[in-house]
Design a protein around this motif. Structure first.
Motif, PDB file in Angstrom:
ATOM      1  N   LYS A 104       0.823  -1.142   0.072  1.00 17.43           N
ATOM      2  CA  LYS A 104       0.034  -0.009   0.127  1.00 17.43           C
ATOM      3  C   LYS A 104       0.621   1.199   0.039  1.00 17.43           C
ATOM      4  N   ALA A 105       1.965   1.251   0.775  1.00 17.16           N
ATOM      5  CA  ALA A 105       2.885   2.329   0.880  1.00 17.16           C
ATOM      6  C   ALA A 105       3.537   2.566  -0.317  1.00 17.16           C
ATOM      7  N   ALA A 106       3.744   1.507  -1.169  1.00 16.88           N
ATOM      8  CA  ALA A 106       4.621   1.639  -2.294  1.00 16.88           C
ATOM      9  C   ALA A 106       3.950   2.110  -3.581  1.00 16.88           C
ATOM     10  N   GLY A 107       2.511   1.799  -3.391  1.00 17.14           N
ATOM     11  CA  GLY A 107       1.557   2.277  -4.447  1.00 17.14           C
ATOM     12  C   GLY A 107       1.075   1.135  -5.312  1.00 17.14           C
ATOM     13  N   THR A 108       1.354  -0.127  -4.984  1.00 16.79           N
ATOM     14  CA  THR A 108       1.165  -1.154  -6.002  1.00 16.79           C
ATOM     15  C   THR A 108      -0.341  -1.878  -5.687  1.00 16.79           C
ATOM     16  N   GLU A 109      -1.122  -1.458  -4.572  1.00 14.07           N
ATOM     17  CA  GLU A 109      -2.211  -1.763  -3.968  1.00 14.07           C
ATOM     18  C   GLU A 109      -3.139  -0.638  -4.168  1.00 14.07           C
ATOM     19  N   ALA A 110      -4.429  -1.050  -4.471  1.00 15.84           N
ATOM     20  CA  ALA A 110      -5.559  -0.146  -4.775  1.00 15.84           C
ATOM     21  C   ALA A 110      -5.770   0.378  -3.157  1.00 15.84           C
ATOM     22  N   ILE A 111      -6.027   1.636  -3.202  1.00 13.74           N
ATOM     23  CA  ILE A 111      -6.723   2.313  -1.985  1.00 13.74           C
ATOM     24  C   ILE A 111      -8.003   3.098  -2.368  1.00 13.74           C
ATOM     25  N   ARG A 112      -8.895   3.165  -1.346  1.00 13.14           N
ATOM     26  CA  ARG A 112      -9.895   3.774  -1.381  1.00 13.14           C
ATOM     27  C   ARG A 112     -10.118   4.809  -0.299  1.00 13.14           C
ATOM     28  N   GLY A 113     -10.834   6.022  -0.355  1.00  9.56           N
ATOM     29  CA  GLY A 113     -11.022   7.183   0.422  1.00  9.56           C
ATOM     30  C   GLY A 113     -11.676   8.441  -0.294  1.00  9.56           C
ATOM     31  N   GLN A 114     -11.840   9.286   0.596  1.00  8.18           N
ATOM     32  CA  GLN A 114     -12.261  10.777   0.154  1.00  8.18           C
ATOM     33  C   GLN A 114     -11.134  11.290  -0.627  1.00  8.18           C
ATOM     34  N   ALA A 115     -11.610  12.126  -1.793  1.00  8.67           N
ATOM     35  CA  ALA A 115     -10.557  12.489  -2.634  1.00  8.67           C
ATOM     36  C   ALA A 115     -10.948  13.838  -3.295  1.00  8.67           C
ATOM     37  N   LEU A 116      -9.997  14.455  -3.824  1.00  4.92           N
ATOM     38  CA  LEU A 116     -10.199  15.829  -4.602  1.00  4.92           C
ATOM     39  C   LEU A 116      -9.519  15.609  -5.891  1.00  4.92           C
ATOM     40  N   THR A 117      -9.773  16.395  -6.925  1.00  2.72           N
ATOM     41  CA  THR A 117      -9.311  16.202  -8.186  1.00  2.72           C
ATOM     42  C   THR A 117      -8.842  17.642  -8.237  1.00  2.72           C
ATOM     43  N   VAL A 118      -7.712  17.993  -9.059  1.00  2.00           N
ATOM     44  CA  VAL A 118      -7.134  19.224  -9.525  1.00  2.00           C
ATOM     45  C   VAL A 118      -6.997  19.081 -11.110  1.00  2.00           C
ATOM     46  N   THR A 119      -7.550  19.907 -11.687  1.00  2.00           N
ATOM     47  CA  THR A 119      -7.576  20.033 -13.264  1.00  2.00           C
ATOM     48  C   THR A 119      -6.606  21.327 -13.626  1.00  2.00           C
ATOM     49  N   LEU A 120      -5.735  20.972 -14.315  1.00  5.38           N
ATOM     50  CA  LEU A 120      -4.981  21.867 -14.931  1.00  5.38           C
ATOM     51  C   LEU A 120      -5.194  22.309 -16.715  1.00  5.38           C
ATOM     52  N   ASN A 121      -5.326  23.506 -17.301  1.00  3.97           N
ATOM     53  CA  ASN A 121      -5.667  23.317 -18.633  1.00  3.97           C
ATOM     54  C   ASN A 121      -4.765  24.634 -19.181  1.00  3.97           C
TER      55      ASN A 121
END
Length: 255
Positions: A104-121
């Motif tokens: 999980k710490a390495a990022g090879t496992e899926a994680i779930r939780g509250q999130a936010l998205t930043v969009t740049l254009n």
């Protein structure tokens, strides 16, 4: 010494080119080359649709699509390998739990939780400077590598448990790099708008974005020239684990 025939004609005069004459000839030759080049360029050739550039663009897209297909195939094979390894790996429950936490710490496992998205254009094609700002240069109107890096770094600093850029999960060896106005991430090519999704405490993530000096500088260009900036709070989101290769490639000294 000279023979009699030479002596009857008098001394032979050698052609003498002074430095000034040489320089003048060089200038005229260069001017001629420029005129020929300008003529060939201006007689109806569209530099933006040059065939060689189109071929290069097509090649990059083909390689990116191929990398995506290979990545999907690798995920399937990796799942099979993991399934076979879990049948009888000889590890204890405590060791399995420790491995799960490291994944999980390495990022090879899926994680779930509250999130936010930043969009740049990029700025709109007809973007003009807001009152009080100078007219923009070409570089003022597009997203740069440092802009994406600023957002990613701020989200990590805000305690993000995991980050996805476009459709790819970031790990410790991920490099956010831009070539021209395109993003190259882990062998894939992307064009704006760029979407960055982070799972973590939304208030802490937004606070980190607001306190970033690099993002504060980016916001000036948002106000002046209309660069895109959007932050969306999401509900529960699942970020898939990183599925690419984790092999490190590095230079070795020549012996």
């Amino acid at each position: 010494m000279s023979n009699s025939a030479d002596s009857t004609q008098g001394p032979v005069r050698r052609s003498s080119w002074k430095p000034v004459r040489l320089l003048t000839a060089a200038v005229f030759a260069l001017a001629g080359l420029i005129f020929v080049t300008s003529f060939n360029t201006a007689r109806g050739t569209d530099l933006r649709t040059d065939a060689s550039m189109l071929k290069l663009s097509d090649l990059i897209k083909q390689r990116s699509d191929k990398n995506g297909t290979l990545e999907e195939s690798m995920v399937s094979v990796r799942d099979d390998v993991d399934s076979l390894a879990q049948r009888d790996d000889g590890s204890t429950r405590a060791e399995d739990a420790k491995l799960k936490a490291l994944e999980k710490a390495a990022g090879t496992e899926a994680i779930r939780g509250q999130a936010l998205t930043v969009t740049l254009n990029d700025a709109p094609p007809n973007a003009r400077a807001a009152p009080g700002y100078p007219e923009p240069q070409a570089n003022d109107l597009v997203i740069h590598q440092q802009d994406l890096q600023a957002v990613v770094n701020a989200l990590w600093q805000g305690g993000a448990r995991g980050i996805r850029v476009m459709d790819q999960r970031l790990i410790s060896t991920s490099a956010v790099r831009c070539v021209g106005n395109t993003l190259i991430l882990q062998g894939r090519v992307y064009s704006p708008p760029y979407k960055i999704t982070a799972v973590g405490d939304q208030k802490a993530l937004k606070k980190a974005l607001a306190q970033s000096p690099a993002i504060e500088n980016y916001q000036l260009y948002v106000q002046a020239y209309g660069l895109g900036w959007k932050v969306d709070e999401l509900g529960a989101v699942t970020l898939p684990g990183y599925s690419g290769t984790v092999d490190l490639h590095y230079a070795k000294p020549v012996k």
